[in-house]
Design a protein around this motif. Structure first.
Motif, mmCIF file in Angstrom:
data_model
loop_
_atom_site.group_PDB
_atom_site.id
_atom_site.type_symbol
_atom_site.label_atom_id
_atom_site.label_comp_id
_atom_site.label_asym_id
_atom_site.label_seq_id
_atom_site.Cartn_x
_atom_site.Cartn_y
_atom_site.Cartn_z
ATOM 1 N N ASP A 67 0.897 -1.219 0.123
ATOM 2 C CA ASP A 67 0.068 0.021 0.073
ATOM 3 C C ASP A 67 0.839 1.346 -0.069
ATOM 4 O O ASP A 67 0.320 2.384 0.413
ATOM 5 C CB ASP A 67 -0.928 -0.051 1.307
ATOM 6 N N ASP A 69 2.909 4.485 -1.256
ATOM 7 C CA ASP A 69 2.309 5.492 -1.942
ATOM 8 C C ASP A 69 2.716 5.536 -3.393
ATOM 9 O O ASP A 69 3.918 5.519 -3.846
ATOM 10 C CB ASP A 69 2.649 7.006 -1.242
ATOM 11 N N ASP A 71 2.551 7.401 -5.608
ATOM 12 C CA ASP A 71 3.379 8.756 -6.088
ATOM 13 C C ASP A 71 4.633 8.905 -5.587
ATOM 14 O O ASP A 71 5.354 9.997 -5.720
ATOM 15 C CB ASP A 71 2.324 9.972 -6.067
ATOM 16 N N THR A 246 -2.907 5.164 -13.602
ATOM 17 C CA THR A 246 -1.857 5.799 -12.493
ATOM 18 C C THR A 246 -0.586 6.452 -13.357
ATOM 19 O O THR A 246 -0.410 7.779 -12.672
ATOM 20 C CB THR A 246 -1.219 4.731 -11.737
ATOM 21 N N PRO A 252 -8.311 7.438 -9.669
ATOM 22 C CA PRO A 252 -8.787 7.775 -8.554
ATOM 23 C C PRO A 252 -8.031 7.063 -7.305
ATOM 24 O O PRO A 252 -7.289 6.149 -7.589
ATOM 25 C CB PRO A 252 -10.308 7.020 -8.519
ATOM 26 N N ALA A 253 -8.023 7.757 -6.264
ATOM 27 C CA ALA A 253 -6.981 7.151 -4.873
ATOM 28 C C ALA A 253 -7.281 5.617 -4.708
ATOM 29 O O ALA A 253 -8.261 5.075 -4.570
ATOM 30 C CB ALA A 253 -7.407 7.891 -3.835
ATOM 31 N N GLY A 254 -6.129 4.834 -4.776
ATOM 32 C CA GLY A 254 -6.344 3.530 -4.308
ATOM 33 C C GLY A 254 -6.564 2.482 -5.277
ATOM 34 O O GLY A 254 -6.569 1.344 -5.366
ATOM 35 N N GLY A 426 -12.637 8.574 -11.931
ATOM 36 C CA GLY A 426 -12.037 9.627 -11.443
ATOM 37 C C GLY A 426 -13.056 10.900 -11.677
ATOM 38 O O GLY A 426 -14.292 10.855 -12.239
#
Ligand SMILES: Cc1cc2nc3c(=O)[nH]c(=O)nc-3n(C[C@H](O)[C@H](O)[C@H](O)COP(=O)(O)OP(=O)(O)OC[C@H]3O[C@@H](n4cnc5c(N)ncnc54)[C@H](O)[C@@H]3O)c2cc1C
Length: 428
Positions: A67, A69, A71, A246, A252-254, A426
């Motif tokens: 998990d 990050d 980025d 990505t 979207p997040a995750g 998103g």
């Protein structure tokens, strides 16, 4: 054995997945050509004959948690015998013995093998006692044909000392005679004989920071029921668009972590099914009777063979894609033919989501207009509402379906559509 004559072709789930209902087998060679063509069309640079020596990070920890990050700044350097390459992300699809997995010291968790299998095309001097088709013996199982000279043999017992040593004629001869318990004599092997086992293992997490595992590098199991390549394809199709999203910055997040949460249970399930299949092949009398009960009695119950086909082909797979969702949401969309006669799949070639709007007034167009770069909107109004309006992910998973009775308008359907786009597509 799986019996095609027990499949109920009228089953609506099977019928909506034409490739499964018709039982299409695709030669691996054809598949590879098809994929190579597609890569060429997309401008993908495939470099052959280059060996990867290792991977390292330009900064952070390459073994960061699943998990971690997405980025984080660090890139991955891939060391090869033709120099180094730097990449934002690396997908380790380097097979069951994955050098990348081993280099990173990632555990491969599962069960030890209890059989050794071989497959090849051979010439025989003596075929006495060899029966065509699949055969069980107290020592193992073998299949002879349908291609002339093709023999697959699996023996329960210890593993060879050197799993990587090439298979010799002598080794194969000894195993064939032992399993079949005759004097069958082989005189030559055409090409290379393969050796495999029922080693059943998988990586705990598919994602380790910026390295993602896919295909046999992520999971191995016995080849019975021919699921390995399909499982790897499922990984690739699930991962491809998420990694692109990505990389392009609109995920979207995750989103990328859902690769692990969606694919892990599928791998677990395939591993368990193949373990059960191997258990059913043991040579003792009790297992022989178990095989008879399962094959001749349980599988003849109406629907049982269909369930097995639907499960092992993957069309029963279900992802948790929406709160309180019921099928078809979360399942793979079938081979949908639209009112125009075109197929839903025709609209999915560019990798976008597809919204099929079946309402007379094109009601759902406004909800996705601002996302047209990522959602192909297909108006398909029709008198019959057997097929509801659908939103399908780039990997063919349905993430939203209007209720059948959404004629006339339902605010609820639009709210759920907004929630689905927010979660998967998103905001911009
Ligand atoms: C006998 C047998 C029968 C099978 N039958 C079926 C079937 O009917 N249907 C089915 O769906 N599946 C079947 N399978 C399973 C299927 O073959 C595998 O699941 C599938 O090939 C895995 O694909 P993959 O791309 O993940 O790995 P692989 O096919 O193993 O490909 C990995 C690639 O990585 C390359 N590589 C490895 N290390 C390096 C390195 N250091 N540098 C550069 N490249 C590297 C390898 O050369 C290879 O090309 C069978 C398997 C066996 C053993």
């Amino acid at each position: 054995m799986f019996r095609n004559d027990l499949v109920d072709q009228e089953d609506p789930v099977l019928a909506s997945h034409t490739a499964v209902a018709g039982g299409v087998a695709v030669p691996q060679y054809d598949l590879e050509l098809l994929l190579a063509d597609r890569c060429a069309q997309l401008g993908v640079d495939v470099r052959r004959g280059i060996a990867v020596k290792g991977v390292r990070s330009t900064g952070g920890d390459l073994l960061a948690d699943a998990d971690a990050d997405a980025d984080a700044d660090a890139d991955v350097v891939v060391e090869t015998d033709a120099g180094e390459l730097t990449a934002g992300w690396v997908v380790a699809a380097d097979g069951g013995r994955s050098p990348i997995r081993k280099q990173l010291g990632i555990d491969f968790i599962g069960t030890d093998p209890e059989l050794v299998g071989y497959q090849c095309i051979a010439d025989f001097d003596d075929t006495t006692g060899l029966s065509h088709g699949w055969n069980w013996t107290p020592r193992g199982v073998y299949a002879y044909g349908p291609i002339p000279g093709r023999i697959l043999v699996a023996r329960f017992g210890p593993q060879p000392e050197d799993r990587d040593a090439p298979v010799t004629l002598e080794e194969l001869q000894e195993v064939v005679r032992d399993v079949i318990q005759t004097k069958v004599t082989l005189s030559a092997i055409h090409g290379r004989a393969t050796r495999w086992s029922d080693n059943a293992r998988r990586v705990k997490h598919y994602r380790h920071g910026r390295v993602l595992f896919a295909g046999d590098a992520a999971h191995v199991h016995s080849p019975f029921r021919a699921q390995g390549l399909n499982l790897g394809f499922g990984d690739a199709v699930n991962l491809g668009w998420k990694l692109a999203a990505t990389f392009q910055g609109w995920a979207p997040a995750g989103l990328l972590d859902t690769y692990d949460t969606e694919r892990s249970p599928i791998a677990d399930w395939v591993l368990d099914w193949t373990r059960a299949q191997v258990a059913l092949m043991r040579g003792d009398e009790r297992t022989k009777q178990l095989r008879r009960v399962v094959g001749d009695e349980l599988f003849t119950v109406p629907g049982a063979t269909n369930k097995m086909l639907a499960v092992s082909s993957g069309i029963m797979q279900h992802y948790d894609v929406a709160d309180d969702a019921t099928a078809p949401v979360g399942t793979t969309v079938g081979d949908v033919v639209l009112t125009s006669g075109r197929r839903l799949a025709d609209f999915a070639h560019d990798g976008r989501f597809v919204l099929v709007d079946r309402t007379h007034d094109g009601r759902f167009a406004d909800a996705v207009q601002h996302l047209s770069e990522r959602i192909a909107y297909v108006a398909d109004s029709a008198a019959d509402m057997e097929l509801p309006s659908l939103l399908v992910r780039p990997d063919g998973i349905i993430i939203w379906a209007a209720d059948q009775d959404d004629e006339p308008a339902s605010d609820d359907a639009t709210k759920r559509l907004d929630a689905a786009t927010l979660r998967w597509v998103g905001t911009r």
